[in-house]
Design a protein around this motif. Structure first.
Motif, PDB file in Angstrom:
ATOM      1  N   THR A   1     -13.827  -1.803 -17.140  1.00  0.00           N
ATOM      2  CA  THR A   1     -12.551  -1.154 -17.441  1.00  0.00           C
ATOM      3  C   THR A   1     -11.963  -0.529 -16.186  1.00  0.00           C
ATOM      4  N   LEU A   2     -12.805   0.126 -15.391  1.00  0.00           N
ATOM      5  CA  LEU A   2     -12.319   0.749 -14.167  1.00  0.00           C
ATOM      6  C   LEU A   2     -11.883  -0.291 -13.141  1.00  0.00           C
ATOM      7  N   MET A   3     -12.383  -1.532 -13.276  1.00  0.00           N
ATOM      8  CA  MET A   3     -11.933  -2.592 -12.388  1.00  0.00           C
ATOM      9  C   MET A   3     -10.461  -2.917 -12.586  1.00  0.00           C
ATOM     10  N   LEU A   4      -9.892  -2.500 -13.738  1.00  0.00           N
ATOM     11  CA  LEU A   4      -8.445  -2.625 -13.913  1.00  0.00           C
ATOM     12  C   LEU A   4      -7.709  -1.944 -12.770  1.00  0.00           C
ATOM     13  N   VAL A   5      -8.242  -0.794 -12.366  1.00  0.00           N
ATOM     14  CA  VAL A   5      -7.619  -0.039 -11.282  1.00  0.00           C
ATOM     15  C   VAL A   5      -7.773  -0.763  -9.956  1.00  0.00           C
ATOM     16  N   THR A   6      -9.005  -1.150  -9.647  1.00  0.00           N
ATOM     17  CA  THR A   6      -9.252  -1.779  -8.352  1.00  0.00           C
ATOM     18  C   THR A   6      -8.668  -3.180  -8.276  1.00  0.00           C
ATOM     19  N   GLY A   7      -8.269  -3.740  -9.426  1.00  0.00           N
ATOM     20  CA  GLY A   7      -7.581  -5.020  -9.405  1.00  0.00           C
ATOM     21  C   GLY A   7      -6.078  -4.873  -9.334  1.00  0.00           C
ATOM     22  N   VAL A   8      -5.527  -3.965 -10.141  1.00  0.00           N
ATOM     23  CA  VAL A   8      -4.074  -3.798 -10.192  1.00  0.00           C
ATOM     24  C   VAL A   8      -3.555  -3.078  -8.954  1.00  0.00           C
ATOM     25  N   ALA A   9      -4.269  -2.033  -8.497  1.00  0.00           N
ATOM     26  CA  ALA A   9      -3.769  -1.241  -7.369  1.00  0.00           C
ATOM     27  C   ALA A   9      -3.549  -2.074  -6.109  1.00  0.00           C
ATOM     28  N   PRO A  10      -4.516  -2.915  -5.674  1.00  0.00           N
ATOM     29  CA  PRO A  10      -4.233  -3.742  -4.493  1.00  0.00           C
ATOM     30  C   PRO A  10      -3.121  -4.746  -4.728  1.00  0.00           C
ATOM     31  N   ALA A  11      -2.944  -5.161  -5.992  1.00  0.00           N
ATOM     32  CA  ALA A  11      -1.902  -6.144  -6.285  1.00  0.00           C
ATOM     33  C   ALA A  11      -0.505  -5.561  -6.111  1.00  0.00           C
ATOM     34  N   ILE A  12      -0.340  -4.292  -6.507  1.00  0.00           N
ATOM     35  CA  ILE A  12       1.005  -3.705  -6.480  1.00  0.00           C
ATOM     36  C   ILE A  12       1.244  -2.828  -5.260  1.00  0.00           C
ATOM     37  N   ALA A  13       0.157  -2.374  -4.586  1.00  0.00           N
ATOM     38  CA  ALA A  13       0.322  -1.393  -3.508  1.00  0.00           C
ATOM     39  C   ALA A  13       1.205  -1.896  -2.367  1.00  0.00           C
ATOM     40  N   PRO A  14       1.002  -3.125  -1.839  1.00  0.00           N
ATOM     41  CA  PRO A  14       1.879  -3.559  -0.742  1.00  0.00           C
ATOM     42  C   PRO A  14       3.353  -3.643  -1.162  1.00  0.00           C
ATOM     43  N   SER A  15       3.614  -4.165  -2.365  1.00  0.00           N
ATOM     44  CA  SER A  15       4.993  -4.244  -2.844  1.00  0.00           C
ATOM     45  C   SER A  15       5.559  -2.847  -3.084  1.00  0.00           C
ATOM     46  N   LEU A  16       4.728  -1.970  -3.635  1.00  0.00           N
ATOM     47  CA  LEU A  16       5.163  -0.592  -3.843  1.00  0.00           C
ATOM     48  C   LEU A  16       5.464   0.080  -2.518  1.00  0.00           C
ATOM     49  N   GLY A  17       4.596  -0.151  -1.523  1.00  0.00           N
ATOM     50  CA  GLY A  17       4.834   0.426  -0.204  1.00  0.00           C
ATOM     51  C   GLY A  17       6.116  -0.090   0.415  1.00  0.00           C
ATOM     52  N   THR A  18       6.385  -1.395   0.257  1.00  0.00           N
ATOM     53  CA  THR A  18       7.624  -1.976   0.788  1.00  0.00           C
ATOM     54  C   THR A  18       8.843  -1.332   0.145  1.00  0.00           C
ATOM     55  N   TRP A  19       8.775  -1.153  -1.170  1.00  0.00           N
ATOM     56  CA  TRP A  19       9.911  -0.521  -1.870  1.00  0.00           C
ATOM     57  C   TRP A  19      10.076   0.939  -1.453  1.00  0.00           C
TER      58      TRP A  19
END
Length: 396
Positions: A142-160
């Motif tokens: 369940t906690l892998m949801l975090v370690t999977g989703v966070a790297p997926a969205i972090a670069p795009s979030l940082g760009t925005w």
């Protein structure tokens, strides 16, 4: 707050979300500011390599910090070291936002990592304090949801976010997020390591404790398997820019999409892992995922040798590879920690240190060897083979 009884009932949603938020600090700290590298280099008049060192030092700080927090968490409980670590992280992030040079930024990033390491160690320790076996593996999934989703969205979030704030604002936001985690943990995270279990724990015994853990065949085998899994991940993360942007000449936008979709493979697989654990043991599922990663690694290396790499070929193979990682990490971690009955904090710390060391070594070697497709694929297959060897050793 009072200590809770280990091996208690199923985790509540609030408890899981709190641990997930704390764990999210790790991937956000690594991936959120990656799009800001050019801006940091320009403002601080630094080379690309100097800015890259801010990431390398952070990874080194995570490895060293985890080794330090484990014995401290066994001696003083889980809550106090976590709260101190989150406070150090928040203050260091603010200092990063004020850094006048790349040298000071690198120094403050190291301090930030030493604070963030508390979250990585203590969340694992808390899970092991309360759960073991299938229950622990399910919660780690369940906690892998975090370690999977966070790297997926972090670069795009940082760009925005960079369209709204300078790069320094990213570190301010990380400080605010850490302060929120600090507040929530201080209010709602229970102490899972009671004082009765801390009696006789002496910090000067740390070296002996780590040596005894290294002599535990099951713990060492599964921890090394986790480390090789991180090596496989870091080989992909550090090698994919060379592979997609330089060799295959894809656009930056398409690369961001591919990176995000592949990262979601970890998330989806970790949830499939939860379903499989209702019927199978964690060791069985981990062995299947290890074999699958070996097959994928061999296919990637063969494609590199035959000069037949392409986006349509690599996208599903990398998605599958990261899916294997999403099943390997929670099961290997649960199996490693379930083999330990005392000094769980030290065990979680050593497990995390092994993960970060092997992962960082794989990424560093790829960069040092030029990042060619052949080097990337060979490293992935080598790590997959290492996972299978470790599982075989654990079975014996």
């Amino acid at each position: 707050m009072s200590a809770v009884t280990a091996r208690s009932a199923a985790p509540t949603l609030g408890f899981t979300l709190l641990l997930g938020l704390i764990m999210a600090l790790g991937p956000l700290s690594i991936d959120l500011y990656l799009p800001a590298f050019p801006a940091i280099a320009r403002e601080l008049e630094a080379s690309d390599g100097q800015v890259q060192y801010t990431l390398s030092v952070y990874l080194l700080g995570l490895a060293l910090g985890q080794a330090a927090y484990g014995p401290v968490a066994d001696k003083y409980g889980r809550r106090l070291p976590l709260l101190v670590g989150l406070l150090l992280y928040a203050l260091s992030a603010l200092l990063c936002a004020l850094a006048p040079s790349v040298l000071t930024l690198t120094l403050f990033r190291g301090m930030q990592a030493l604070g963030g390491a508390a979250g990585a160690v203590i969340t694992s320790s808390v899970v092991r304090d309360r759960y073991e076996g299938k229950a622990a593996a399910s919660l780690f999934s369940t906690l892998m949801l975090v370690t999977g989703v966070a790297p997926a969205i972090a670069p795009s979030l940082g760009t925005w976010l960079l369209t709204l704030t300078p790069w320094r604002g990213l570190f301010v936001l990380l400080a605010v997020f850490a302060a929120l985690c600090l507040l929530l943990a201080s209010l709602w995270l229970p102490e899972t390591h009671p004082k009765s279990q801390r009696a006789g724990v002496r910090l000067r015994d740390t070296a002996g404790v780590y040596l005894s853990l290294l002599k535990n065949r099951a713990f060492l085998s599964y921890s090394l398997a986790s480390g090789f899994t991180f090596g496989m991940l870091f080989a992909y993360v550090s090698g994919s820019p060379f592979l997609f942007l330089q060799n295959l000449h894809v656009s930056a936008g398409l690369y961001a999409v591919l990176f995000g979709v592949n990262s979601l493979g970890i998330t989806l697989a970790s949830q499939w892992n939860r379903a499989l654990l209702r019927r199978y043991e964690p060791a069985q599922v981990a062995r299947w995922a290890a074999r699958a990663s070996g097959v994928i690694g061999a296919a990637l290396l063969a494609a590199a040798l035959l000069h037949s790499l392409s986006v349509p070929l690599l996208a599903p193979l990398f998605f599958g590879l990261l899916g294997c990682a999403g099943m390997l990490l929670p099961n290997n971690t649960a199996l490693a920690l379930s083999s330990v009955t005392a000094r769980v904090g030290s065990a979680a710390a050593l497990n995390g240190t092994i993960q970060m060391t092997l992962g960082g070594l794989a990424g560093t070697l790829i960069g040092a060897l030029g990042g060619s497709p052949l080097v990337i694929m060979a490293m992935i297959l080598l790590c997959a083979a290492g996972i299978m060897v470790c599982h075989a050793a654990a079975r014996r």
